[in-house]
Design a protein around this motif. Structure first.
Motif, PDB file in Angstrom:
ATOM      1  N   MET A   1       0.848  -1.177   0.000  1.00 27.92           N
ATOM      2  CA  MET A   1       0.000   0.000   0.000  1.00 27.92           C
ATOM      3  C   MET A   1       0.888   1.232   0.000  1.00 27.92           C
ATOM      4  N   SER A   2       0.532   2.206  -0.787  1.00 31.27           N
ATOM      5  CA  SER A   2       1.314   3.426  -0.840  1.00 31.27           C
ATOM      6  C   SER A   2       1.135   4.212   0.449  1.00 31.27           C
ATOM      7  N   THR A   3       2.226   4.720   0.950  1.00 31.89           N
ATOM      8  CA  THR A   3       2.145   5.494   2.174  1.00 31.89           C
ATOM      9  C   THR A   3       1.980   6.978   1.895  1.00 31.89           C
ATOM     10  N   SER A   4       2.190   7.416   0.670  1.00 32.04           N
ATOM     11  CA  SER A   4       2.112   8.846   0.391  1.00 32.04           C
ATOM     12  C   SER A   4       0.707   9.391   0.642  1.00 32.04           C
ATOM     13  N   ALA A  17      -8.929   6.393   7.023  1.00 26.34           N
ATOM     14  CA  ALA A  17      -9.826   5.265   6.765  1.00 26.34           C
ATOM     15  C   ALA A  17     -10.321   5.285   5.317  1.00 26.34           C
ATOM     16  N   ALA A  18     -10.639   6.474   4.812  1.00 28.63           N
ATOM     17  CA  ALA A  18     -11.078   6.588   3.416  1.00 28.63           C
ATOM     18  C   ALA A  18      -9.957   6.188   2.468  1.00 28.63           C
ATOM     19  N   VAL A  19      -8.734   6.565   2.794  1.00 29.40           N
ATOM     20  CA  VAL A  19      -7.575   6.185   1.967  1.00 29.40           C
ATOM     21  C   VAL A  19      -7.413   4.671   1.983  1.00 29.40           C
ATOM     22  N   ARG A  20      -7.512   4.048   3.151  1.00 30.16           N
ATOM     23  CA  ARG A  20      -7.360   2.587   3.239  1.00 30.16           C
ATOM     24  C   ARG A  20      -8.449   1.870   2.437  1.00 30.16           C
ATOM     25  N   ARG A  21      -9.685   2.315   2.565  1.00 30.82           N
ATOM     26  CA  ARG A  21     -10.767   1.685   1.793  1.00 30.82           C
ATOM     27  C   ARG A  21     -10.525   1.864   0.291  1.00 30.82           C
ATOM     28  N   HIS A  23      -7.611   2.239  -1.193  1.00 28.40           N
ATOM     29  CA  HIS A  23      -6.501   1.371  -1.579  1.00 28.40           C
ATOM     30  C   HIS A  23      -6.948  -0.079  -1.729  1.00 28.40           C
ATOM     31  N   GLN A  24      -7.869  -0.528  -0.891  1.00 24.80           N
ATOM     32  CA  GLN A  24      -8.385  -1.894  -1.028  1.00 24.80           C
ATOM     33  C   GLN A  24      -9.112  -2.049  -2.361  1.00 24.80           C
ATOM     34  N   LEU A  25      -9.957  -1.094  -2.703  1.00 24.45           N
ATOM     35  CA  LEU A  25     -10.647  -1.126  -4.002  1.00 24.45           C
ATOM     36  C   LEU A  25      -9.635  -1.126  -5.139  1.00 24.45           C
ATOM     37  N   LEU A  26      -8.663  -0.253  -5.033  1.00 26.86           N
ATOM     38  CA  LEU A  26      -7.655  -0.090  -6.071  1.00 26.86           C
ATOM     39  C   LEU A  26      -6.844  -1.366  -6.269  1.00 26.86           C
ATOM     40  N   HIS A  27      -6.428  -1.988  -5.187  1.00 23.78           N
ATOM     41  CA  HIS A  27      -5.626  -3.203  -5.280  1.00 23.78           C
ATOM     42  C   HIS A  27      -6.389  -4.305  -6.014  1.00 23.78           C
ATOM     43  N   ARG A  28      -7.654  -4.502  -5.654  1.00 27.46           N
ATOM     44  CA  ARG A  28      -8.453  -5.558  -6.307  1.00 27.46           C
ATOM     45  C   ARG A  28      -8.610  -5.287  -7.800  1.00 27.46           C
ATOM     46  N   ARG A  29      -8.883  -4.042  -8.170  1.00 23.90           N
ATOM     47  CA  ARG A  29      -9.070  -3.721  -9.586  1.00 23.90           C
ATOM     48  C   ARG A  29      -7.762  -3.835 -10.346  1.00 23.90           C
ATOM     49  N   ALA A  30      -6.664  -3.471  -9.724  1.00 25.37           N
ATOM     50  CA  ALA A  30      -5.356  -3.566 -10.388  1.00 25.37           C
ATOM     51  C   ALA A  30      -4.983  -5.022 -10.646  1.00 25.37           C
ATOM     52  N   LEU A  31      -5.360  -5.914  -9.740  1.00 24.10           N
ATOM     53  CA  LEU A  31      -5.104  -7.342  -9.973  1.00 24.10           C
ATOM     54  C   LEU A  31      -5.882  -7.840 -11.189  1.00 24.10           C
ATOM     55  N   VAL A  32      -7.111  -7.405 -11.341  1.00 19.13           N
ATOM     56  CA  VAL A  32      -7.912  -7.791 -12.508  1.00 19.13           C
ATOM     57  C   VAL A  32      -7.254  -7.258 -13.780  1.00 19.13           C
ATOM     58  N   ILE A 139      -2.696   0.822 -13.451  1.00 16.19           N
ATOM     59  CA  ILE A 139      -3.953   1.055 -12.735  1.00 16.19           C
ATOM     60  C   ILE A 139      -3.658   1.595 -11.336  1.00 16.19           C
ATOM     61  N   ARG A 140      -2.653   1.015 -10.672  1.00 13.31           N
ATOM     62  CA  ARG A 140      -2.272   1.497  -9.338  1.00 13.31           C
ATOM     63  C   ARG A 140      -1.851   2.965  -9.399  1.00 13.31           C
ATOM     64  N   TYR A 141      -1.067   3.319 -10.411  1.00 10.92           N
ATOM     65  CA  TYR A 141      -0.606   4.697 -10.541  1.00 10.92           C
ATOM     66  C   TYR A 141      -1.781   5.653 -10.718  1.00 10.92           C
ATOM     67  N   LEU A 142      -2.654   5.354 -11.677  1.00 15.26           N
ATOM     68  CA  LEU A 142      -3.801   6.238 -11.926  1.00 15.26           C
ATOM     69  C   LEU A 142      -4.716   6.315 -10.713  1.00 15.26           C
ATOM     70  N   GLY A 143      -4.951   5.180 -10.067  1.00 10.73           N
ATOM     71  CA  GLY A 143      -5.799   5.167  -8.877  1.00 10.73           C
ATOM     72  C   GLY A 143      -5.182   5.950  -7.735  1.00 10.73           C
ATOM     73  N   GLU A 144      -3.884   5.779  -7.525  1.00 11.65           N
ATOM     74  CA  GLU A 144      -3.197   6.517  -6.449  1.00 11.65           C
ATOM     75  C   GLU A 144      -3.234   8.010  -6.711  1.00 11.65           C
ATOM     76  N   GLN A 145      -3.040   8.407  -7.962  1.00 17.34           N
ATOM     77  CA  GLN A 145      -3.115   9.829  -8.295  1.00 17.34           C
ATOM     78  C   GLN A 145      -4.507  10.376  -7.991  1.00 17.34           C
ATOM     79  N   HIS A 146      -5.538   9.587  -8.294  1.00 16.76           N
ATOM     80  CA  HIS A 146      -6.907  10.035  -8.032  1.00 16.76           C
ATOM     81  C   HIS A 146      -7.158  10.138  -6.519  1.00 16.76           C
ATOM     82  N   ILE A 147      -6.666   9.171  -5.755  1.00 19.25           N
ATOM     83  CA  ILE A 147      -6.820   9.226  -4.298  1.00 19.25           C
ATOM     84  C   ILE A 147      -6.151  10.490  -3.756  1.00 19.25           C
ATOM     85  N   GLN A 148      -4.941  10.773  -4.218  1.00 21.17           N
ATOM     86  CA  GLN A 148      -4.229  11.963  -3.752  1.00 21.17           C
ATOM     87  C   GLN A 148      -4.956  13.245  -4.163  1.00 21.17           C
TER      88      GLN A 148
END
Length: 181
Positions: A1-4, A17-21, A23-32, A139-148
C-alpha cells in the motif's frame, strides 16, 4: 500500500480510513487489470482498463464525498469552495461523471506503458509477466493519483467526509427472524 496518500491524510482518522478503503478497491481492480494484460488479444487490456477505471474512480470519489450526486447535495457556498479546490488541484476526474473519454485522458499520462505492454505480451511467459506487471502498475498509478487528488480537494475545501458505505458483507447478512420455534 502506498504510504504517500496516508501521509497526506496527516493523522486524520476519517481521511486515513477513506484512503485505506480506496486502496483496497484499487488493489483488487489492479489485480484484474494484471490478469487481463496477460491475454494476448490486441486491445483487450485497454478495454478492461477503461472499464475498470470507469467503475473504480467514482467509487474512490464517493469515499471522499466527491461524486457529482454528493456535490449536488452541498450548499452552494461549499460546492463553490470544492470547485475552486478541484481547479487548484487540477483534476479532470473529480466531481464529473466518468466517461471513456475522461479515462483515456487520464490514461494518456501513461501512454508509453500501453505501447510497451502491447508488444511485451507477445513474448511467451516473460512478456506476459512484464505485461501483467505493467497493467497492475498503471492502474495502481492512476488510482493513487486520483486518491491523492481527492485528498487534496477535501483538505483544501475543508469538506467533511460522508459516512463509509456499508461493506458487501454487511449488506449480505440476512435479517434475523423474530419467529419463535
Amino acid at each position: 500500500m502506498s504510504t504517500s496518500a496516508l501521509k497526506m491524510a496527516a493523522g486524520d482518522a476519517a481521511l486515513s480510513a477513506a484512503v485505506r478503503r480506496s486502496h483496497q478497491l484499487l488493489h483488487r481492480r489492479a489485480l484484474v487489470a494484471a490478469v487481463a494484460s496477460t491475454v494476448p488479444v490486441p486491445g483487450l487490456d485497454w478495454a478492461v482498463d477503461a472499464a475498470l477505471l470507469s467503475r473504480l474512480l467514482p467509487k474512490i470519489s464517493a469515499e471522499f464525498g466527491l461524486t457529482p450526486a454528493q456535490l449536488d447535495r452541498l450548499d452552494p457556498d461549499k460546492r463553490a469552495q470544492v470547485q475552486k479546490a478541484v481547479t487548484v488541484v487540477g483534476s479532470v476526474l473529480i466531481g464529473k461523471f466518468i466517461t471513456k473519454e475522461l479515462v483515456f485522458m487520464a490514461a494518456q499520462k501513461i501512454g508509453m506503458r500501453l505501447t510497451v505492454q502491447q508488444a511485451a505480451k507477445y513474448v511467451p511467459l516473460a512478456g506476459q509477466a512484464v505485461s501483467a506487471a505493467m497493467g497492475y502498475t498503471a492502474i495502481r498509478y492512476l488510482g493513487e493519483q486520483h486518491i491523492q487528488d481527492c485528498l487534496r480537494v477535501v483538505q483544501t475545501a475543508q469538506l467533511a467526509l460522508p459516512p463509509p458505505a456499508p461493506t458487501a458483507k454487511a449488506k449480505a447478512l440476512p435479517a434475523r427472524s423474530m419467529k419463535k420455534p
